[in-house]
Design a protein around this motif. Structure first.
Motif, PDB file in Angstrom:
ATOM      1  N   GLU A   1      -5.744   3.146  -3.864  1.00  0.00           N
ATOM      2  CA  GLU A   1      -7.163   2.916  -4.103  1.00  0.00           C
ATOM      3  C   GLU A   1      -7.782   4.113  -4.804  1.00  0.00           C
ATOM      4  OE1 GLU A   1      -8.656   1.869  -0.277  1.00  0.00           O
ATOM      5  OE2 GLU A   1      -7.935  -0.205  -0.404  1.00  0.00           O
TER       6      GLU A   1
ATOM      7  N   ARG B   1      -8.596  -1.192  -6.571  1.00  0.00           N
ATOM      8  CA  ARG B   1      -7.212  -1.209  -6.106  1.00  0.00           C
ATOM      9  C   ARG B   1      -6.317  -1.185  -7.348  1.00  0.00           C
ATOM     10  NH1 ARG B   1      -4.913  -4.982  -1.260  1.00  0.00           N
ATOM     11  NH2 ARG B   1      -6.245  -3.518  -0.134  1.00  0.00           N
TER      12      ARG B   1
ATOM     13  N   PHE C   1       0.297  -0.513  -4.556  1.00  0.00           N
ATOM     14  CA  PHE C   1      -1.058  -0.165  -5.000  1.00  0.00           C
ATOM     15  C   PHE C   1      -1.568   1.063  -4.258  1.00  0.00           C
ATOM     16  CE2 PHE C   1      -1.760  -2.711  -1.226  1.00  0.00           C
ATOM     17  CZ  PHE C   1      -2.837  -2.101  -0.600  1.00  0.00           C
TER      18      PHE C   1
ATOM     19  N   ARG D   1       0.833  -1.199   0.000  1.00  0.00           N
ATOM     20  CA  ARG D   1       0.000   0.000   0.000  1.00  0.00           C
ATOM     21  C   ARG D   1       0.873   1.256   0.000  1.00  0.00           C
ATOM     22  NH1 ARG D   1      -5.215   1.358   1.286  1.00  0.00           N
ATOM     23  NH2 ARG D   1      -5.679  -0.806   1.933  1.00  0.00           N
TER      24      ARG D   1
ATOM     25  N   LYS E   1      -2.782  -1.173  -9.115  1.00  0.00           N
ATOM     26  CA  LYS E   1      -1.383  -1.528  -8.895  1.00  0.00           C
ATOM     27  C   LYS E   1      -0.461  -0.547  -9.623  1.00  0.00           C
ATOM     28  CE  LYS E   1      -1.224  -6.367  -7.636  1.00  0.00           C
ATOM     29  NZ  LYS E   1      -0.539  -7.665  -7.892  1.00  0.00           N
TER      30      LYS E   1
END
Length: 308
Positions: A237, A242, A235, A211, A244
């Protein structure tokens, strides 16, 4: 050479070392992790080491545990001079460590005592190290804490990902194991205790480790993208998706962390806690990789869009 060797390992990183042992020594047998369900169909899949060992015609054992009498009995039957361990995935009990006359030798993908633990390659990139390498140690009961036998240094280039660096370490690691065993057998290697005060530690990566925290500085985020490529993948959001990130580079600038500051043919420019991060190659769920600018067009992103 007539040195009798048992090999323990699981992932592909261990396969070149297995091959080198088979070519240079008397490989008695191989111990690897049991088959595990993988993929959408949860089909049971053997480890890369098991596949390679079967191909070499080597005896293979896949114990659920190393603590039971069965595996100790097998090792005593094989009677190795040395056990070589490369990314096996479990701590060896003292009874196993004490069994071979030359002990157990581990190959670790870092310059110990730096980056002990499960993900040393990713950790070296994330830390911004300019150099990493492979280390052989005489194993003890601790985690990667045994005396150093030999080391080989490998430069980390600015474009290296965990995947490319992994591949760069394969051949040097296999060569170092052979050099170590030959040197040990000839009495030419003097083990050197690690400076435990300089030890750093890594952990087994999870998907959440990829994240992107936009409050971090852009240099760190760009290293994270490389450190978790190919797995688990960086990744962010966007709505309920989500996205990448496969390639990103930092540049100077300011803005609100997580906010899109510009969109150009070069990519999507996102503000970080310090500096800007240019997203260059991305991937939406269920889609192929593509240039970030193409994603911006497809999602009709605008300056001011905020990523989570």
């Amino acid at each position: 050479m007539s040195l009798r060797v048992v090999f323990m390992g699981s992932p592909y990183f261990a396969v070149p070392t297995l091959g080198a042992l088979h070519r240079n020594f008397h490989l008695l047998g191989v111990i690897t992790q049991p088959d595990k369900p993988r993929g959408r169909g949860r089909k049971s899949v053997p480890t890369d080491v098991k596949v390679a060992a079967v191909g070499l015609g080597a005896p293979v054992a896949v114990p659920a545990s190393l603590a039971g009498p069965d595996i100790r009995g097998l090792l005593q039957e094989w009677g190795p001079d040395v056990i070589v361990v490369v990314a096996y995935g479990k701590i060896l009990p003292q009874a196993v460590l004490d069994l071979p006359r030359m002990g157990c030798v581990n190959l670790h993908a870092s310059l110990l005592p730096r980056h002990r633990g499960a993900a040393p390659i990713s950790a070296a990139i994330l830390a911004g190290d300019e150099m990493t390498g492979v280390t052989t140690i005489a194993m003890d009961a601790g985690m990667d804490s045994g005396d150093v036998l030999l080391q080989r240094h490998i430069a980390i280039h600015p474009e290296d990902t965990a995947g490319t660096l992994h591949d760069k370490l394969l051949a040097p690691g296999a060569d170092l194991i052979v050099e170590t065993l030959v040197g040990m057998a000839a009495g030419r290697i003097t083990p050197v205790p690690q400076d435990h005060s300089k030890a750093t530690y890594t952990h087994l990566l999870t998907k959440e480790d990829g994240r992107l925290d936009w409050g971090r500085d852009a240099d760190y985020l760009s290293r994270l993208v490389r450190a978790v490529n190919p797995w688990p993948g960086a990744f962010f959001e966007l709505g309920d998706e989500r996205i990448k990130v496969w390639e990103a580079v930092p540049e100077a600038g300011t803005g609100i962390p997580g906010r899109v500051e510009a969109i150009s043919p070069d990519g999507i420019v996102v503000a970080a806690g310090e500096g800007l991060l240019i997203l260059k190659e991305v991937q939406a769920p269920g889609r192929k990789r593509l240039g970030a600018a193409e994603l911006a067009r497809g999602r009709r992103l605008e300056v001011g869009t905020e990523f989570a």
